[in-house]
Design an enzyme around this catalytic site. Structure first.
Site, short mmCIF file in Angstrom:
data_model
loop_
_atom_site.label_atom_id
_atom_site.label_comp_id
_atom_site.label_asym_id
_atom_site.label_seq_id
_atom_site.Cartn_x
_atom_site.Cartn_y
_atom_site.Cartn_z
N MET A 117 0.82 -1.26 -0.05
CA MET A 117 -0.01 -0.12 0.01
C MET A 117 0.82 1.23 -0.01
O MET A 117 0.94 1.99 0.98
CB MET A 117 -0.94 -0.22 1.29
N GLY A 118 1.56 1.47 -1.11
CA GLY A 118 2.29 2.81 -1.29
C GLY A 118 1.59 3.63 -2.06
O GLY A 118 0.43 3.65 -1.91
N ARG A 119 2.36 4.26 -2.92
CA ARG A 119 1.78 5.51 -3.82
C ARG A 119 0.82 4.68 -4.63
O ARG A 119 -0.63 5.21 -4.83
CB ARG A 119 2.91 6.21 -4.55
N ILE A 120 1.38 3.65 -5.38
CA ILE A 120 0.14 3.01 -6.21
C ILE A 120 -0.75 2.31 -5.66
O ILE A 120 -2.19 2.36 -6.22
CB ILE A 120 1.18 2.38 -7.40
N SER A 179 3.32 -5.44 -10.32
CA SER A 179 4.55 -4.96 -9.64
C SER A 179 5.93 -5.51 -10.45
O SER A 179 6.43 -4.43 -11.06
CB SER A 179 4.74 -5.07 -8.16
N ARG A 180 6.44 -6.51 -10.12
CA ARG A 180 7.48 -6.95 -10.81
C ARG A 180 7.17 -8.58 -10.88
O ARG A 180 6.80 -9.31 -9.94
CB ARG A 180 8.74 -6.97 -10.18
N GLU A 182 11.11 -11.11 -19.25
CA GLU A 182 10.50 -10.22 -20.07
C GLU A 182 11.26 -9.97 -21.16
O GLU A 182 12.62 -9.56 -20.75
CB GLU A 182 9.97 -8.95 -19.32
N HIS A 224 3.87 -5.40 -19.95
CA HIS A 224 4.73 -4.26 -18.91
C HIS A 224 4.39 -2.82 -19.43
O HIS A 224 5.22 -2.12 -19.81
CB HIS A 224 6.19 -4.48 -18.85
#
Ligand code: NAP
Length: 322
Positions: free
Chosen positions: A157-160, A239-240, A269, A288
């Site tokens: 639960m950060g910026r994004i 995310s990744r 990727e 991506h």
């Protein structure tokens, strides 16, 4: 005459964005927009560069920092910086910058599009009509899962993550989140509830991964994690790829341990065309494109250029990775 510092850009980007920086820098860039710069070209270009604007497709490792003897700053066109060896950069005295903030809303838009598309089988439905399979209407034709009033579990639960939560609020969703630390302010503003990872997996109808790639998050979505999720749940990863054990995800989908997945990122990727995730109708895969709106990509490039300029002209970077 004093030579201008050299700035190397690892992809072809619009000349217009570079215009304000042309008088202060000798700018060169790789000739293609869609193809990454070959390693040997990057090494050659970096040998006399003062600043580099790179993409997440470049591995910026010890060899790069040893080769760039004049290098002062590396500006990554992404908020994630798992492609950069920060320790090697620090040893070489090179400042590393990223692009937090400017891509938050676009990435949250993409996450929510992916979530809606996966739950409501949008890609499958589009394919169905294009393949001329639509012969009549029927009550459960391509019926998916409702998103409104469901429980979303945001891991990271950060910026994004917060921007996704605000969108979820509009859909009347119950919002659970998991971080290493609680965000009491966000809990009040968004009405989110902090839970441990297992409780989130257990209770959420839609599990969304927005954590950075770190040694702690590596493969946190593994066999055990998928087994703890509801059989009806949907897994979204923007995310990744490294946060997921893809074999475990394939198995969970095949065993019906979860119902569907929407993925913007992958362990490798570009993903190979014969990857088992690609032939599943209940999986949506994107290349991506989390922050890929024209406006946001231009803002990201602008921020990278300002970071480089700030370091080289001594006023300091705006968004340094510390
Ligand atoms: P951010 O503001 O730093 O948020 C990351 C959140 O993850 C933080 O709240 C952090 O909280 C949490 N976190 C970190 N390690 C954790 C762990 N081990 N367990 C649980 N939570 C953990 O970053 P952001 O700007 O939102 O971006 C998040 C990530 O999204 C980036 O790192 C990037 O990899 C990815 N991203 C992808 C795209 C795309 O194109 N698909 C675009 C942009 C970003 P605590 O520190 O309290 O744990």
């Amino acid at each position: 005459m004093i030579e201008k510092p050299k700035l190397y850009i690892t992809r072809k980007v619009p000349e217009k964005i570079l215009e304000p920086f042309q008088q202060d820098f000798t700018i060169s860039m790789w000739k293609y927009e869609e193809e990454p710069v070959p390693r040997e070209v990057l090494l050659k270009e970096i040998s006399d560069a003062h600043g580099v604007l790179c993409m997440l497709s470049e591995t910026m490792d010890q060899e790069i920092f040893n080769t760039g003897s004049s290098l002062q700053v590396v500006a990554n066109l992404a908020v994630g910086y798992d492609n950069i060896d920060l320790h090697a950069a620090r040893e070489a005295g090179v400042v590393v910058t990223n692009t937090p903030g400017v891509l938050t809303e676009s990435t949250a838009d993409l996450a929510f599009s992916l979530l809606l598309s996966t739950a409501r089988r949008i890609v499958e439905a589009n394919q169905y009509i294009k393949e001329d399979k639509w012969k009549q209407w029927s009550p459960y034709l391509l019926a998916g899962m409702d998103v409104h009033n469901k429980t979303i579990g945001i891991v990271g639960m950060g910026r994004i993550g917060e921007a996704i939560a605000r969108r979820a609020q509009g859909f009347g969703m119950e919002i659970l989140y998991h971080n290493r630390s609680r965000k009491v302010e966000s809990e009040k503003q968004i009405g989110a509830t902090y839970v441990d990872f297992d409780t989130l997996l257990n209770k959420a109808d839609l599990v969304v991964s927005v954590v950075p790639a770190t040694p702690q998050t590596n493969q946190m979505f593994n066999k055990e994690a998928f087994q703890k999720m509801k059989r009806s749940s949907i897994f979204i990863n923007i995310s990744r790829g490294s946060v997921v054990n893809e074999n475990a995800l394939v198995e969970a989908l095949e065993m019906g341990e979860i119902s569907a997945a929407g993925l913007d990122v992958f362990a490798e990727e570009p993903i190979r065309s014969d990857h088992p995730l690609l032939d599943k109708t209940n999986v949506i895969c994107l290349p991506h494109i989390g922050s890929a709106s024209t406006e946001t990509r231009s803002s990201m490039l602008q921020l990278c250029l300002e970071n480089i300029s700030g370091v080289i002209h001594g006023t300091g970077p705006i968004t340094e990775v510390k």
